[in-house]
Every structure is written in C-alpha cells, then in structure tokens.
Design a protein around this motif. Sequence first.
Motif, PDB file in Angstrom:
ATOM      1  N   VAL A 122       0.846  -1.199   0.000  1.00  0.00           N
ATOM      2  CA  VAL A 122       0.000   0.000   0.000  1.00  0.00           C
ATOM      3  C   VAL A 122       0.876   1.242   0.000  1.00  0.00           C
ATOM      4  N   PHE A 123       0.526   2.162  -0.851  1.00  0.00           N
ATOM      5  CA  PHE A 123       1.280   3.413  -1.004  1.00  0.00           C
ATOM      6  C   PHE A 123       0.283   4.575  -0.983  1.00  0.00           C
ATOM      7  N   VAL A 124       0.557   5.573  -0.175  1.00  0.00           N
ATOM      8  CA  VAL A 124      -0.290   6.761  -0.058  1.00  0.00           C
ATOM      9  C   VAL A 124       0.412   7.952  -0.697  1.00  0.00           C
ATOM     10  N   THR A 125      -0.324   8.668  -1.523  1.00  0.00           N
ATOM     11  CA  THR A 125       0.195   9.884  -2.146  1.00  0.00           C
ATOM     12  C   THR A 125      -0.902  10.937  -2.160  1.00  0.00           C
ATOM     13  N   GLY A 126      -0.624  12.097  -2.793  1.00  0.00           N
ATOM     14  CA  GLY A 126      -1.644  13.126  -2.951  1.00  0.00           C
ATOM     15  C   GLY A 126      -2.520  12.803  -4.142  1.00  0.00           C
ATOM     16  N   ARG A 150       2.050  -2.183 -14.258  1.00  0.00           N
ATOM     17  CA  ARG A 150       3.023  -3.267 -14.151  1.00  0.00           C
ATOM     18  C   ARG A 150       3.407  -3.641 -12.717  1.00  0.00           C
ATOM     19  N   THR A 151       3.224  -2.752 -11.742  1.00  0.00           N
ATOM     20  CA  THR A 151       3.748  -2.969 -10.393  1.00  0.00           C
ATOM     21  C   THR A 151       2.611  -3.181  -9.411  1.00  0.00           C
ATOM     22  N   PRO A 152       2.585  -4.331  -8.705  1.00  0.00           N
ATOM     23  CA  PRO A 152       1.453  -4.691  -7.837  1.00  0.00           C
ATOM     24  C   PRO A 152       1.447  -3.980  -6.486  1.00  0.00           C
ATOM     25  N   VAL A 153       1.103  -2.706  -6.524  1.00  0.00           N
ATOM     26  CA  VAL A 153       0.982  -1.885  -5.317  1.00  0.00           C
ATOM     27  C   VAL A 153      -0.315  -1.092  -5.429  1.00  0.00           C
ATOM     28  N   ALA A 154      -1.099  -1.059  -4.355  1.00  0.00           N
ATOM     29  CA  ALA A 154      -2.323  -0.247  -4.325  1.00  0.00           C
ATOM     30  C   ALA A 154      -1.961   1.187  -3.979  1.00  0.00           C
ATOM     31  N   VAL A 155      -2.427   2.130  -4.789  1.00  0.00           N
ATOM     32  CA  VAL A 155      -2.076   3.535  -4.620  1.00  0.00           C
ATOM     33  C   VAL A 155      -3.303   4.314  -4.144  1.00  0.00           C
ATOM     34  N   VAL A 156      -3.253   4.786  -2.902  1.00  0.00           N
ATOM     35  CA  VAL A 156      -4.340   5.576  -2.330  1.00  0.00           C
ATOM     36  C   VAL A 156      -4.061   7.042  -2.640  1.00  0.00           C
ATOM     37  N   CYS A 157      -5.003   7.695  -3.299  1.00  0.00           N
ATOM     38  CA  CYS A 157      -4.786   9.067  -3.767  1.00  0.00           C
ATOM     39  C   CYS A 157      -6.114   9.805  -3.823  1.00  0.00           C
ATOM     40  N   ALA A 158      -6.044  11.107  -4.011  1.00  0.00           N
ATOM     41  CA  ALA A 158      -7.257  11.910  -4.216  1.00  0.00           C
ATOM     42  C   ALA A 158      -7.499  12.046  -5.711  1.00  0.00           C
ATOM     43  N   GLY A 159      -7.490  10.896  -6.400  1.00  0.00           N
ATOM     44  CA  GLY A 159      -7.630  10.898  -7.849  1.00  0.00           C
ATOM     45  C   GLY A 159      -6.345  11.344  -8.515  1.00  0.00           C
ATOM     46  N   ARG A 203     -16.980   1.096  -6.855  1.00  0.00           N
ATOM     47  CA  ARG A 203     -17.016   1.773  -5.559  1.00  0.00           C
ATOM     48  C   ARG A 203     -16.902   0.714  -4.463  1.00  0.00           C
ATOM     49  N   ILE A 204     -15.858   0.816  -3.646  1.00  0.00           N
ATOM     50  CA  ILE A 204     -15.658  -0.111  -2.527  1.00  0.00           C
ATOM     51  C   ILE A 204     -15.258   0.734  -1.313  1.00  0.00           C
ATOM     52  N   ASP A 205     -16.180   0.916  -0.382  1.00  0.00           N
ATOM     53  CA  ASP A 205     -15.925   1.795   0.759  1.00  0.00           C
ATOM     54  C   ASP A 205     -15.176   1.115   1.891  1.00  0.00           C
ATOM     55  N   ASP A 206     -15.433  -0.153   2.120  1.00  0.00           N
ATOM     56  CA  ASP A 206     -14.879  -0.844   3.286  1.00  0.00           C
ATOM     57  C   ASP A 206     -13.452  -1.331   3.011  1.00  0.00           C
ATOM     58  N   PRO A 207     -12.487  -1.035   3.893  1.00  0.00           N
ATOM     59  CA  PRO A 207     -11.106  -1.475   3.657  1.00  0.00           C
ATOM     60  C   PRO A 207     -10.962  -2.986   3.578  1.00  0.00           C
ATOM     61  N   GLY A 208     -11.776  -3.725   4.329  1.00  0.00           N
ATOM     62  CA  GLY A 208     -11.733  -5.176   4.232  1.00  0.00           C
ATOM     63  C   GLY A 208     -12.130  -5.662   2.853  1.00  0.00           C
ATOM     64  N   HIS A 290      -5.922  12.870   4.731  1.00  0.00           N
ATOM     65  CA  HIS A 290      -7.089  12.001   4.611  1.00  0.00           C
ATOM     66  C   HIS A 290      -6.707  10.674   3.960  1.00  0.00           C
ATOM     67  N   ASN A 291      -5.870  10.733   2.935  1.00  0.00           N
ATOM     68  CA  ASN A 291      -5.417   9.521   2.261  1.00  0.00           C
ATOM     69  C   ASN A 291      -4.607   8.628   3.197  1.00  0.00           C
ATOM     70  N   ALA A 292      -3.852   9.250   4.100  1.00  0.00           N
ATOM     71  CA  ALA A 292      -3.027   8.473   5.033  1.00  0.00           C
ATOM     72  C   ALA A 292      -3.886   7.584   5.920  1.00  0.00           C
ATOM     73  N   ALA A 293      -5.014   8.111   6.373  1.00  0.00           N
ATOM     74  CA  ALA A 293      -5.910   7.311   7.223  1.00  0.00           C
ATOM     75  C   ALA A 293      -6.517   6.153   6.440  1.00  0.00           C
ATOM     76  N   VAL A 294      -6.945   6.409   5.208  1.00  0.00           N
ATOM     77  CA  VAL A 294      -7.539   5.367   4.374  1.00  0.00           C
ATOM     78  C   VAL A 294      -6.487   4.313   4.009  1.00  0.00           C
ATOM     79  N   GLY A 295      -5.276   4.756   3.705  1.00  0.00           N
ATOM     80  CA  GLY A 295      -4.209   3.827   3.359  1.00  0.00           C
ATOM     81  C   GLY A 295      -3.824   2.930   4.520  1.00  0.00           C
ATOM     82  N   ALA A 296      -3.773   3.488   5.720  1.00  0.00           N
ATOM     83  CA  ALA A 296      -3.441   2.687   6.897  1.00  0.00           C
ATOM     84  C   ALA A 296      -4.499   1.625   7.149  1.00  0.00           C
ATOM     85  N   ALA A 297      -5.766   1.982   6.974  1.00  0.00           N
ATOM     86  CA  ALA A 297      -6.851   1.009   7.157  1.00  0.00           C
ATOM     87  C   ALA A 297      -6.747  -0.132   6.156  1.00  0.00           C
TER      88      ALA A 297
END
Length: 304
Positions: A122-126, A150-159, A203-208, A290-297
């Motif tokens: 998991v990677f958090v950015t702006g 190509r790289t298997p990492v989930a990127v949490v961002c504000a679009g 749309r997937i709201d729940d981190p699980g 805000h992204n940091a909280a979602v990424g941590a979850a």
Amino acid sequence: MTLEHLIEFSPEVANARLARQPIVALESTIISHGMPYPQNVQTAREVEAIVREHGAVPATIAVLDGKIRVGLDEAQLEWLGRSPDAMKLSRRDLPFALATGRIGATTVAATMICAQLAGIEVFVTGGIGGVHRGAETSFDISADLQELARTPVAVVCAGAKSILDLALTLEYLETYGVPVISVGQDNFAAFYTRDSGLKADFRIDDPGDQAKFLRAKWALGLGGGAVISNPVPAEAAMPPAVIDGYIAQALSEADAQGISGKSVTPYLLARIKDLSGGASLATNIALVKHNAAVGAALAKALVV
C-alpha cells in the motif's frame, strides 16, 4: 551489486517487516517538489503520525547516499525538505541517482517500484500523474500510469491531479487494465475538488472489501496495481470554477515560458498556490492526510 547493497530500512520499518505489521509507503517528491519549506517537512511528519495513529507503520521513501531509504528519520526528512538539488526520480532516474550518490525524491512511479522491492503493498500519495492536457501533440503522459499497469501496489490518492486531462487518464488506465476504485462516492476524485464528473470502475468503501478485491486480483495473476480514489474532505475542497480558472492561467503561463517535461507539474502546483493565495496548498495538505488514514486502514486489512 545486489539489491541488499541498494536498499536500507529504518529500524522502525525493519522491525515492522519482521513482525509482519502493516506498512504504508509514502513518496518524497511531495516533500522536495510539492510543497515549500517548512510546510513540506511538517506535513511529512504529520502524515507519518496519522499512519501510526491508524495502526500502521509509515515508510517514507527517498534516495540518499547511494541507497534507497525505506523509512526516514527526522534528520533525513529535514535534509530532503531543505535540499534545492534533490532530483525528481521516476523509473528511468533511479539507477542514475543510486550510481552517482545524488539525493533524490521518489515520484509515484519510483515509490511504487521501491515499495514492491520492500514488500509493501500500500502506497499513499496526494494525486497520481496522468495524461497531460494537449498530450495528443506533446505525448506528455506520466510514467505513473505505466507503473500502475506493471507494479502490484495499491495507490491511495485523491484521484489524479486536476491540472491533467482526467478523462484521457481514465481511458489510459482502462486500456492497461488498471482498476480504479472509488471510496465514499461513485465518481473519480479530482484532487482539489471531490468529483471529476467521471465514473470510477468500482465503488468499494470498506477497507476489508478493498483488501479482498486486491487479493483476488493478484491471486489471479493479474499484474499491476490499483488506484484507490479517495476524495478530499468536503470542508477542504476548492470550488471547481475557481480552481479551474487558476489551472487555466497557470497552464497558459507555463506554455508561454516553454516549461515542459518533468518541470511542468512542480511549476503548475507552485503557480496555483500563488494564484490561490495559499488555498490550494491547504487543500493539498488536507487530502494527503485524509489519504493516510484510508491507506493505513487498507494496509491493516491486507495483513489480516
């Protein structure tokens, strides 16, 4: 030269790896090229604190002294935040910075590469890079998009950054099979504003549930990452008409000055900050937090 010679973990991150704790990668161009000092260093520390508060371990990534540093201490953050000579590192630049000992801040693409090498999912950015406006003649398309393919990492961002052509960015991601998952709304976020007016894939709201999606994708052998689009908090969002006006003016000025390539985004962000009287910077800081909280979850859900 082996990978072990090129990558070094902070004690906090090394311990988290051993204990199989959730870890969140954080980029460093937001420190060196995205914000002025001292807000850049202060924001980096606050974002790391938010990741910890939400039960994960932050790993800010940069290249220092010929090594990929996964997790920065206070002195390293300060050094990066004050350095006027930090390179902006994407995929093509990483080997040069490592071979020459240059100080370098990692973009979305380079951070994804380093996160994968470090075993971080998991990677958090702006906001991610994308297809620039006028790309039909300039061919200016961020390397972030190919890295997502190509790289298997989930990127949490504000679009994607709203200085870009968001419709073409989504078309590019679709072509390369990169899923765009929206959190809290159906549409893709637009960085300074919550809603681009363009539909996300899912749309997937729940981190699980987000974690289940990613596990299914990777178990199927479908390479590449995913975009987790998390809109800026409503109270921090800028009015679309206002920010669009600033962007149009900044783009026109950049074109008149012949600014191109990797210099475009830092110029535009700095110019928009000036035109908005600092309001855009406040929005940028709010959305990263805000992204940091979602990424941590999400990171916590992936280790369950």
